[in-house]
Design a protein around this motif. Structure first.
Motif, PDB file in Angstrom:
ATOM      1  N   MET A  45     -22.949  98.844  29.932  1.00  0.00           N
ATOM      2  CA  MET A  45     -22.339  98.601  28.628  1.00  0.00           C
ATOM      3  C   MET A  45     -23.328  97.871  27.725  1.00  0.00           C
ATOM      4  O   MET A  45     -24.031  96.988  28.175  1.00  0.00           O
ATOM      5  CB  MET A  45     -21.080  97.739  28.812  1.00  0.00           C
ATOM      6  N   LYS A  46     -23.347  98.286  26.479  1.00  0.00           N
ATOM      7  CA  LYS A  46     -24.270  97.646  25.541  1.00  0.00           C
ATOM      8  C   LYS A  46     -23.538  96.605  24.696  1.00  0.00           C
ATOM      9  O   LYS A  46     -22.317  96.538  24.687  1.00  0.00           O
ATOM     10  CB  LYS A  46     -24.884  98.719  24.643  1.00  0.00           C
ATOM     11  N   LYS A  47     -24.320  95.808  23.973  1.00  0.00           N
ATOM     12  CA  LYS A  47     -23.715  94.745  23.160  1.00  0.00           C
ATOM     13  C   LYS A  47     -23.167  95.291  21.842  1.00  0.00           C
ATOM     14  O   LYS A  47     -23.618  96.325  21.350  1.00  0.00           O
ATOM     15  CB  LYS A  47     -24.760  93.659  22.880  1.00  0.00           C
ATOM     16  N   LEU A  48     -22.222  94.544  21.268  1.00  0.00           N
ATOM     17  CA  LEU A  48     -21.620  94.936  19.986  1.00  0.00           C
ATOM     18  C   LEU A  48     -22.705  95.192  18.943  1.00  0.00           C
ATOM     19  O   LEU A  48     -22.638  96.167  18.189  1.00  0.00           O
ATOM     20  CB  LEU A  48     -20.704  93.807  19.483  1.00  0.00           C
ATOM     21  N   TYR A  76     -24.378  98.505  18.651  1.00  0.00           N
ATOM     22  CA  TYR A  76     -23.599  99.574  18.026  1.00  0.00           C
ATOM     23  C   TYR A  76     -23.346  99.299  16.549  1.00  0.00           C
ATOM     24  O   TYR A  76     -22.616 100.035  15.893  1.00  0.00           O
ATOM     25  CB  TYR A  76     -22.274  99.763  18.774  1.00  0.00           C
ATOM     26  N   TYR A 117     -20.074  90.817  23.648  1.00  0.00           N
ATOM     27  CA  TYR A 117     -19.338  92.052  23.971  1.00  0.00           C
ATOM     28  C   TYR A 117     -17.917  92.088  23.406  1.00  0.00           C
ATOM     29  O   TYR A 117     -17.214  93.084  23.559  1.00  0.00           O
ATOM     30  CB  TYR A 117     -19.254  92.243  25.495  1.00  0.00           C
ATOM     31  N   ARG A 158     -10.225  95.659  26.971  1.00  0.00           N
ATOM     32  CA  ARG A 158     -10.207  97.107  26.720  1.00  0.00           C
ATOM     33  C   ARG A 158     -10.376  97.927  27.988  1.00  0.00           C
ATOM     34  O   ARG A 158      -9.672  98.899  28.199  1.00  0.00           O
ATOM     35  CB  ARG A 158     -11.281  97.452  25.692  1.00  0.00           C
ATOM     36  N   PHE A 159     -11.327  97.552  28.865  1.00  0.00           N
ATOM     37  CA  PHE A 159     -11.514  98.448  30.011  1.00  0.00           C
ATOM     38  C   PHE A 159     -10.384  98.357  31.031  1.00  0.00           C
ATOM     39  O   PHE A 159     -10.166  99.298  31.779  1.00  0.00           O
ATOM     40  CB  PHE A 159     -12.904  98.310  30.646  1.00  0.00           C
ATOM     41  N   THR A 199     -11.444  98.627  38.038  1.00  0.00           N
ATOM     42  CA  THR A 199     -12.366  98.774  36.913  1.00  0.00           C
ATOM     43  C   THR A 199     -13.060  97.456  36.558  1.00  0.00           C
ATOM     44  O   THR A 199     -14.263  97.422  36.286  1.00  0.00           O
ATOM     45  CB  THR A 199     -11.626  99.314  35.677  1.00  0.00           C
ATOM     46  N   ILE A 214     -15.985  96.477  38.573  1.00  0.00           N
ATOM     47  CA  ILE A 214     -17.150  97.322  38.296  1.00  0.00           C
ATOM     48  C   ILE A 214     -17.775  96.980  36.939  1.00  0.00           C
ATOM     49  O   ILE A 214     -18.987  96.916  36.796  1.00  0.00           O
ATOM     50  CB  ILE A 214     -16.719  98.813  38.279  1.00  0.00           C
ATOM     51  N   MET A 215     -16.934  96.775  35.925  1.00  0.00           N
ATOM     52  CA  MET A 215     -17.400  96.830  34.538  1.00  0.00           C
ATOM     53  C   MET A 215     -17.793  95.521  33.890  1.00  0.00           C
ATOM     54  O   MET A 215     -18.474  95.523  32.876  1.00  0.00           O
ATOM     55  CB  MET A 215     -16.309  97.443  33.659  1.00  0.00           C
ATOM     56  N   GLN A 227     -20.828  90.509  35.726  1.00  0.00           N
ATOM     57  CA  GLN A 227     -20.543  90.647  37.170  1.00  0.00           C
ATOM     58  C   GLN A 227     -19.973  89.368  37.768  1.00  0.00           C
ATOM     59  O   GLN A 227     -20.400  88.900  38.820  1.00  0.00           O
ATOM     60  CB  GLN A 227     -21.816  91.091  37.920  1.00  0.00           C
TER      61      GLN A 227
END
Ligand code: FAD
Ligand code: SF4
Lengths: 130, 421
Positions: free
Chosen positions: A1-4, A7, A66, A72-73, A104, A107-108, A112
């Protein structure tokens, strides 16, 4: 996952991705309504089975980088950032009794630091006919 | 209160299709062997009674099982050639295959179904029901199943050999204090412990970190499937129809796809899979599924229907090169927690069943040899590599990686344009 920031997002308002998404309760449902249909049950008087090793990160680094993606996930609305009346700060609330054991979060989470462990025996969804 | 302990021969952790098939097959191999010794058709010593236990964290067998599901019957037919007569709950054979590419407004039907998504000869099943039925078959064969018993910790001896599993405590309050109904977890000792926990198993994670079972393997890749069951008002979606979609609402950098399966009584299984290697921190897999349902083609299908069930579960999709070492001293890994799923076909039931059967054959040989060391149990990896699982998984190994770069979508797009002229 990338940072806000990668994007080009400003803050974590999901309309930046999901413009026009609505829950009409006919075709589309929010997570809480959906989870009701998973017949999840956990004894509420037990320690949370989602171990978050460092919750200080939630209101600070994670919010900034993030936008608390656990909200959300997770498909079952287990993670929620709330205002803590006592401290006046934001904190992570874990609604563990909603958990459908999908794994999830384990994992996400970008740092970690979420560890999924089994709750007391028998807790979890009831996936009749699924 | 004293912690109880129990000696068994083999303990299976997780009552999914992988482990239930393993337990059933093992019970049968032992029974057939002992019978052959008893009636003199085979020389040697009887194995005597072999205690086989299965523990499951859910309230009943199948309670935590969620799948699509279209099942390739190959492995079930090997486990039980007369599965239909034995009452296996098959909802319907697959009668129609359809592959759609969704743009924002339209659904473009492919005149042919890409070969990996062809499902002719397969069955639509509720894996919750299929698993519950397998559990009954196990009990008939003398396997002990313990629902409401999560495996909380692996038990090791001084040399890091696995000697069993400790189940979770009961009756601890939110502050960590013992309640009136407190019961410490039970230590289950076994010659071989089999982990079949499904994707991202919690004990599998502990074990593979401690024994470095992931060394030299590629990192596992996961997807999340979000699913609902719907009751439709009429027969607008045919019984036995299998529809897969690509395209909308996933962005081009994200692996994603939808499914709709026609079950009896006008019920459909509908869901959406999102690759968890996505980049966008604002992505929400549940929202992707809601958007999928808002697509005009899907919304029309659901119009007037009723959502009756919901659930979500992850899928280990990394394939052959992400599989951990499948054995260590006293322990084997089966099914999704070991990455046996075929990600291209989104099918893991058949490979899970087969892996359980091969684990059973390995354990049976170990019981005969009286040897439960890693060396003896490594036979399992050999059996896996000699079975049909390995060529099947080898043919799809870079599938998910292709999606990640947006290439597969591009490819599917180009392919469809070619096909539709
Ligand atoms: C959304 C979705 C759609 C799918 N569609 C298809 C399809 O169409 N066709 C197909 O063939 N496959 C499909 N699959 C894949 C298929 O469901 C899996 O490959 C299969 O279920 C794997 O079986 P398993 O026995 O390894 O694990 P699971 O079925 O996950 O079972 C694991 C069991 O172990 C229990 N458990 C886990 N940890 C513990 C613990 N520590 N202690 C005690 N119990 C534990 C769990 O509660 C569960 O009951 C799909 C999967 C998903 C998520
Ligand atoms: S396991 Fe799944 S449902 Fe449970 S908290 Fe984690 S993400 Fe949410």
């Amino acid at each position: 996952m990338k940072k806000l920031s990668e994007y080009g997002y400003r803050g974590s308002n999901i309309n930046q991705r999901y413009d026009g998404l609505r829950f009409d309760n006919k075709t589309t449902f929010n997570k809480v309504t959906d989870v009701f249909h998973a017949s999840v049950g956990h004894d509420e008087d037990q320690p949370a089975h989602l171990h978050v090793l460092d919750t200080n990160i939630c209101a600070t680094r994670c919010a900034e980088e993030y936008g608390n993606p656990c909200q959300r996930f997770c498909p079952a609305a287990v993670y929620e950032m709330v205002d803590d009346a006592a401290t006046g700060k934001r904190r992570l609330q874990i609604n563990f009794s909603n958990c459908v054991h999908c794994k999830t979060c384990d994992i996400m989470d970008p740092y970690q630091i979420i560890n999924w462990v089994p709750p007391e025996g028998g807790g979890g969804p009831d996936y009749k006919n699924m | 209160m004293e912690r109880e302990s129990l000696e068994m021969d083999v303990v299976f952790v997780g009552a999914g299709p992988a482990n239930l098939s393993g337990a059933l097959h093992l019970a049968r191999l032992v029974r057939e062997y002992n019978e052959a010794i008893a009636n003199g058709t085979r020389a040697g010593e009887s194995l005597g009674e072999i205690e086989i236990g299965v523990i499951e964290k859910g309230a009943s067998v199948g309670a935590h099982i969620l799948s699509g599901a279209v099942m390739d019957p190959r492995a079930l037919a090997e486990l039980m050639p007369d599965y239909a007569e034995q009452g296996a709950p098959i909802e319907t054979p697959v009668l129609e295959d359809e592959f759609l590419y969704l743009t924002k407004k339209r659904a473009i039907k492919s005149p042919i179904t890409p070969p990996p998504l062809k499902n002719h000869g397969y069955h639509i099943v509720s894996q919750n029901r299929l698993t519950a039925w397998l559990g009954e078959k196990c009990e008939e064969a003398g396997v002990n199943i313990f629902p409401e018993f999560p495996g909380a910790e692996m038990l090791y001896d001084r040399d890091d050999r696995v000697i069993g599993v400790r189940t979770g405590d009961k009756g601890i309050d939110r502050e960590g204090r013992q309640k009136a109904n407190y019961e410490p977890g039970v230590d289950l000792f076994a010659k071989v412990t089999v982990l079949g926990e499904g994707a991202r198993g919690s004990l599998t994670k502990q074990l593979s970190q401690r024994l470095n079972l992931n060394d030299g393997r590629e990192p596992q890749v996961y997807s999340l499937g979000v699913k609902e069951l719907w009751e439709l008002p009429d027969d607008r979606f045919a019984l036995g129809r299998v529809t897969h979609t690509l395209g909308y609402p996933s962005d081009t950098k994200t692996y994603g796809g939808g499914w709709i399966y026609g079950m009896p009584n006008r019920v459909i299984s509908i869901g959406y899979v999102t690759g968890l290697d996505y980049g966008d921190p604002l992505l929400d897999p549940h929202a992707e599924f809601q958007r999928f349902k808002m697509h005009p083609f899907i919304a029309r299908l659901l119009n007037g229907g009723k959502m009756i069930r919901y659930g979500a579960k992850t899928i280990a999709a990394g394939g052959l090169h992400a599989m951990p070492q499948l054995y260590a001293d006293g322990v084997l890994l089966t099914g999704d927690c070991a990455g046996f799923l075929n990600s291209q076909r989104l099918k893991g039931i058949h490979t899970a069943i087969k892996s359980g059967m091969l684990a059973a054959e390995t354990i049976f040989a170990a019981l005969l040899a009286g040897d439960y060391s890693a060396g003896q149990l490594s036979r399992y990896e050999r059996l896996v590599s000699e079975s049909w699982i390995t060529p099947e998984l080898r043919s799809v190994r870079n599938f998910h990686a292709g999606f990640k770069g947006g290439r597969w979508l591009g490819m599917a797009n180009a392919g469809l344009q070619f096909l539709t002229g």
